[in-house]
Design a protein around this motif. Structure first.
Motif, PDB file in Angstrom:
ATOM      1  N   ARG A 124       0.818  -1.139   0.003  1.00  0.00           N
ATOM      2  CA  ARG A 124      -0.091  -0.056  -0.063  1.00  0.00           C
ATOM      3  C   ARG A 124       0.884   1.275  -0.048  1.00  0.00           C
ATOM      4  N   ALA A 125       2.102   1.189   0.784  1.00  0.00           N
ATOM      5  CA  ALA A 125       2.813   2.362   0.663  1.00  0.00           C
ATOM      6  C   ALA A 125       3.429   2.752  -0.671  1.00  0.00           C
ATOM      7  N   ALA A 126       3.850   1.666  -1.401  1.00  0.00           N
ATOM      8  CA  ALA A 126       4.466   1.607  -2.574  1.00  0.00           C
ATOM      9  C   ALA A 126       3.374   2.356  -3.588  1.00  0.00           C
ATOM     10  N   ASP A 127       2.233   1.973  -3.606  1.00  0.00           N
ATOM     11  CA  ASP A 127       1.100   2.423  -4.548  1.00  0.00           C
ATOM     12  C   ASP A 127       0.936   3.816  -4.163  1.00  0.00           C
ATOM     13  N   MET A 128       0.898   4.286  -2.744  1.00  0.00           N
ATOM     14  CA  MET A 128       0.774   5.680  -2.517  1.00  0.00           C
ATOM     15  C   MET A 128       1.861   6.477  -3.009  1.00  0.00           C
ATOM     16  N   LEU A 129       3.166   6.089  -2.849  1.00  0.00           N
ATOM     17  CA  LEU A 129       4.251   6.867  -3.428  1.00  0.00           C
ATOM     18  C   LEU A 129       4.293   6.915  -4.845  1.00  0.00           C
ATOM     19  N   VAL A 130       4.132   5.925  -5.451  1.00  0.00           N
ATOM     20  CA  VAL A 130       4.258   5.840  -6.879  1.00  0.00           C
ATOM     21  C   VAL A 130       3.192   6.749  -7.496  1.00  0.00           C
ATOM     22  N   GLY A 131       1.995   6.556  -6.868  1.00  0.00           N
ATOM     23  CA  GLY A 131       0.754   7.459  -7.556  1.00  0.00           C
ATOM     24  C   GLY A 131       0.679   8.822  -7.096  1.00  0.00           C
ATOM     25  N   ALA A 132       1.657   9.386  -6.207  1.00  0.00           N
ATOM     26  CA  ALA A 132       1.464  10.655  -5.681  1.00  0.00           C
ATOM     27  C   ALA A 132       2.111  11.692  -6.724  1.00  0.00           C
ATOM     28  N   SER A 133       1.677  12.811  -6.719  1.00  0.00           N
ATOM     29  CA  SER A 133       2.336  13.921  -7.620  1.00  0.00           C
ATOM     30  C   SER A 133       3.469  14.553  -7.173  1.00  0.00           C
ATOM     31  N   LEU A 134       3.608  14.765  -5.745  1.00  0.00           N
ATOM     32  CA  LEU A 134       4.892  15.093  -5.276  1.00  0.00           C
ATOM     33  C   LEU A 134       4.881  14.743  -3.857  1.00  0.00           C
ATOM     34  N   PRO A 135       5.476  13.381  -3.721  1.00  0.00           N
ATOM     35  CA  PRO A 135       5.662  12.799  -2.356  1.00  0.00           C
ATOM     36  C   PRO A 135       7.021  13.391  -1.804  1.00  0.00           C
ATOM     37  N   VAL A 136       6.958  13.479  -0.454  1.00  0.00           N
ATOM     38  CA  VAL A 136       8.098  14.101   0.335  1.00  0.00           C
ATOM     39  C   VAL A 136       8.620  13.065   1.380  1.00  0.00           C
ATOM     40  N   LEU A 137      10.007  13.153   1.737  1.00  0.00           N
ATOM     41  CA  LEU A 137      10.284  12.103   2.791  1.00  0.00           C
ATOM     42  C   LEU A 137      10.861  12.952   3.757  1.00  0.00           C
ATOM     43  N   ASN A 138      10.262  12.711   5.083  1.00  0.00           N
ATOM     44  CA  ASN A 138      10.750  13.258   6.400  1.00  0.00           C
ATOM     45  C   ASN A 138      11.412  12.198   7.063  1.00  0.00           C
ATOM     46  N   ALA A 139      12.612  12.435   7.425  1.00  0.00           N
ATOM     47  CA  ALA A 139      13.531  11.558   8.226  1.00  0.00           C
ATOM     48  C   ALA A 139      13.907  11.980   9.573  1.00  0.00           C
ATOM     49  N   GLY A 140      13.758  11.166  10.745  1.00  0.00           N
ATOM     50  CA  GLY A 140      14.023  11.474  12.182  1.00  0.00           C
ATOM     51  C   GLY A 140      14.918  10.690  12.693  1.00  0.00           C
ATOM     52  N   GLY A 141      15.086  10.727  14.143  1.00  0.00           N
ATOM     53  CA  GLY A 141      16.126  10.245  14.807  1.00  0.00           C
ATOM     54  C   GLY A 141      16.053   8.763  14.865  1.00  0.00           C
ATOM     55  N   GLY A 142      14.771   8.125  14.578  1.00  0.00           N
ATOM     56  CA  GLY A 142      14.595   6.536  14.466  1.00  0.00           C
ATOM     57  C   GLY A 142      15.327   6.224  13.166  1.00  0.00           C
ATOM     58  N   ALA A 143      15.147   6.816  12.126  1.00  0.00           N
ATOM     59  CA  ALA A 143      15.950   6.565  10.795  1.00  0.00           C
ATOM     60  C   ALA A 143      17.484   6.506  11.029  1.00  0.00           C
ATOM     61  N   MET A 144      18.018   7.407  12.117  1.00  0.00           N
ATOM     62  CA  MET A 144      19.463   7.299  12.563  1.00  0.00           C
ATOM     63  C   MET A 144      19.738   6.291  13.122  1.00  0.00           C
ATOM     64  N   SER A 145      18.788   6.049  14.096  1.00  0.00           N
ATOM     65  CA  SER A 145      19.227   4.935  15.118  1.00  0.00           C
ATOM     66  C   SER A 145      19.250   3.532  14.203  1.00  0.00           C
ATOM     67  N   ALA A 146      18.299   3.532  13.047  1.00  0.00           N
ATOM     68  CA  ALA A 146      18.328   2.298  12.600  1.00  0.00           C
ATOM     69  C   ALA A 146      19.590   1.956  11.484  1.00  0.00           C
ATOM     70  N   GLY A 147      20.079   3.151  11.314  1.00  0.00           N
ATOM     71  CA  GLY A 147      21.362   2.954  10.480  1.00  0.00           C
ATOM     72  C   GLY A 147      20.861   3.023   8.748  1.00  0.00           C
ATOM     73  N   ALA A 148      19.495   3.495   8.794  1.00  0.00           N
ATOM     74  CA  ALA A 148      18.881   3.738   7.384  1.00  0.00           C
ATOM     75  C   ALA A 148      19.269   4.868   6.393  1.00  0.00           C
ATOM     76  N   ALA A 149      20.471   5.435   6.460  1.00  0.00           N
ATOM     77  CA  ALA A 149      20.857   6.468   5.561  1.00  0.00           C
ATOM     78  C   ALA A 149      20.923   6.037   4.038  1.00  0.00           C
ATOM     79  N   ASP A 150      21.334   4.915   3.620  1.00  0.00           N
ATOM     80  CA  ASP A 150      21.351   4.636   2.459  1.00  0.00           C
ATOM     81  C   ASP A 150      19.945   4.210   1.875  1.00  0.00           C
ATOM     82  N   GLU A 151      19.297   3.806   2.709  1.00  0.00           N
ATOM     83  CA  GLU A 151      17.773   3.452   2.301  1.00  0.00           C
ATOM     84  C   GLU A 151      17.062   4.849   1.958  1.00  0.00           C
ATOM     85  N   VAL A 152      17.378   5.784   2.868  1.00  0.00           N
ATOM     86  CA  VAL A 152      16.603   7.135   2.590  1.00  0.00           C
ATOM     87  C   VAL A 152      17.166   7.981   1.346  1.00  0.00           C
ATOM     88  N   ARG A 153      18.270   7.670   1.211  1.00  0.00           N
ATOM     89  CA  ARG A 153      18.872   8.309  -0.041  1.00  0.00           C
ATOM     90  C   ARG A 153      18.401   7.571  -1.389  1.00  0.00           C
TER      91      ARG A 153
END
Length: 560
Positions: free
Chosen positions: A190-219
């Protein structure tokens, strides 16, 4: 084997290298085992700073930080430090010395229960029998490394630490890093459908992304769908701020220190992917409602953060790295091997926003008035450092406003931030802990004179331990907000707002290179000398006299 030796061996097995704190009641049984251990203990000037050194170490490295304290006032001194770790989800273990079990409840001197930390830690344990030490240590490190991070407090009764048990009973096997929880496949699709179908999706990243080591995935996801990226204060650096898709600060719908680019782009967004942020007010959001027609996907490992401030359209209770990887794979299935990529029109709009904002702020960055302002101080420093080899920290109050919106961070954990508790003076201990964990980087922290007055004596700790940090004190002669309101009959009385002190003199007495700067043209050469001192192994302090100045926010109607 004695209980104290079992505790130290468990720390060794879990890879702990340092313990900061202060020698106090109940800790004596640890000294012998620690003297023979690979774990290096060292004293701060105050138990709070011992915790905040461990805190900075954990934030800068992603590893567990460990602190120790004695009984009574030593433990109560730690409350502020532990509260900051809890508010920002930082994995710090506090070892608290305690009276023997037989003496509890008899009003012995300095008797304080570890229950004072309840509500401020992820888990609290106690050694009540020597044979239980391995089990309690396992539970502690499992809590520290699983799910959403947070501090753990262990109460160590003196008679349990000195008690003996067979070595086989006290043997310890490290828990390592437990597995993380991934997302449900239906949510991913469902998330993939929402993002691909969006006209302008934006990504917000917080401390949980940092602690998870998700920098490569965010980029990767941002570049795949040309998603502009904004970060929370705690997430600053998870996405390089010199990247063409970076908005800087300003997560949806609006947070403190929002950039012009974030305000411009957020008005156009129709799907927001919030990863590892808590929507905490007022820094994570100002609480305004989500506009109609905008959908929110919220990924977080902590169920307490899901639907906390906003009821979101798609909540995903999962580790940020695992969830993003699954979404990336699902998006690629939808757009094909040749689909996606960065769109030039989005890049051009973001760049134009940044250029306009910089032009609007440049008069403050280059202000020649004496005394100068904090924005110029931070701007001058940034011109001298290598962003890839520098770690910056802010403090509470005005210094946060001078640093957070304008310091460009290019790598994860090269900006060490706090926000949930925002204790004044936090950055002193945190900078020492950062240098302890990342000794090959220049570590610089910026704080006000009021904050330095609370914790500045621990520059002696940095000097004594050979941890050369650069301290920047922006001295406006008191509490800036209070001084600006003194003329108001209902404002802060001058006796509460105006403070004094020459902190360059104090720093010199604590073993630091130090200078006091009165005129703006002297800022840069003073910084150059101070940085050179840190490179030669000496902590340095530069005190810059500034005038009180409010932190203006960009208006909601800001646009190109």
């Amino acid at each position: 084997m004695r209980g104290a030796e079992a505790v130290v061996r468990a720390l060794e097995q879990e890879g702990i290298r340092y313990i900061s704190g202060f020698a106090g009641g109940g800790l004596a049984p640890l000294w012998g085992p620690l003297r023979a251990s690979t774990v290096r203990p060292f004293a701060a000037r105050n138990e709070r700073l011992g915790v905040e050194i461990a805190d900075g170490y954990a934030r800068a490295t992603g590893e567990v930080g460990v602190a120790m304290t004695g009984t009574g006032p030593g433990a109560t001194n730690c409350l502020t430090g532990i509260a900051g770790c809890y508010a920002d989800n930082v994995p710090v273990l506090l070892l608290m010395g305690q009276h023997p079990l037989r003496n509890l409840g008899q009003e012995w001197q300095q008797e304080v229960s570890a229950s004072i930390f309840d509500g401020l830690c992820k888990w609290r344990g106690s050694f009540t029998r020597v044979q239980d030490i391995p089990q309690v240590m396992r539970r502690a490190f499992t809590a520290l490394r699983s799910g959403s991070p947070g501090p753990v407090v262990l109460e160590m009764h003196q008679d349990v630490l000195t008690a003996e048990a067979d070595e086989s009973v006290l043997a310890y096997t490290p828990v390592g890093t437990p597995g993380k929880s991934g997302p449900a496949d239906a949510e991913v699709q469902r998330a993939a459908d929402m993002l691909v179908g969006a006209s302008l999706p934006v990504l917000n990243a917080g401390g949980g992304a940092m602690s998870a080591g998700a920098a490569d995935e965010v980029r990767e996801l941002a570049e795949l769908l040309s998603m502009p990226v904004a970060t929370t204060i705690m997430g600053k650096g998870i996405f390089p701020e010199n990247h063409p898709l970076s908005l800087g600060g300003g997560v949806y719908p609006r947070s403190r220190y929002a950039s012009g680019a974030a305000i411009q782009i957020n008005r156009k967004a129709d799907v927001v992917l919030a990863v590892g942020n808590s929507f905490r007010q007022p820094n994570g959001t100002d609480g305004r409602p989500i506009p109609a027609g905008v959908s929110i996907i919220h990924i977080n490992a902590d169920p307490a953060d899901i639907n906390k401030t906003y009821q979101v359209d798609l909540p995903m209770l999962a580790d940020a790295k695992l969830a993003l990887r699954a979404i990336i794979d699902a998006v690629r299935q939808r757009i094909g091997p040749s689909g996606g990529g960065i769109k030039q029109e989005i890049v051009d709009e973001i760049r134009a926003c940044h250029e306009k904002s910089e032009a609007e702020w440049m008069p403050r960055f280059t202000d020649s008035e004496t005394p100068t302002n904090g924005y110029r101080v931070v701007h001058e420093l940034q011109q001298l450092i290598d962003p890839d080899r520098t770690i910056a920290l802010h403090d509470a109050g005005g210094s946060r406003g001078y640093v957070v919106p304008f310091w460009q961070t290019t790598r994860p954990r090269n900006f060490v931030a706090m926000g949930g508790m925002a204790a004044m003076g936090w950055s002193v201990g945190a900078a020492i802990g950062t240098k302890l964990g990342r000794p090959d980087h220049l570590v610089v922290h910026v704080l006000g004179d009021a904050s330095f007055g609370m914790t500045g004596m621990d520059l002696e700790t940095a000097s004594r331990m050979g941890l050369p940090i650069l301290t920047v004190v922006i001295n406006n002669g008191g509490t800036g907000g209070g001084m600006m309101g003194m003329e108001d009959p209902n404002g802060t009385p001058p006796e509460m707002a105006v403070l004094g002190g020459n902190f360059s003199v104090v720093a010199n007495g604590l073993g630091c290179f130090s200078e006091r700067v009165e005129h703006p043209e002297d800022i840069r050469p003073a910084f150059q000398r101070a940085i050179r001192a840190t490179e030669e192994g000496q902590s340095a302090l530069v005190e810059v006299m500034i005038r009180p100045l409010p932190t203006p926010e960009i208006p909601d109607d800001w646009s190109l």
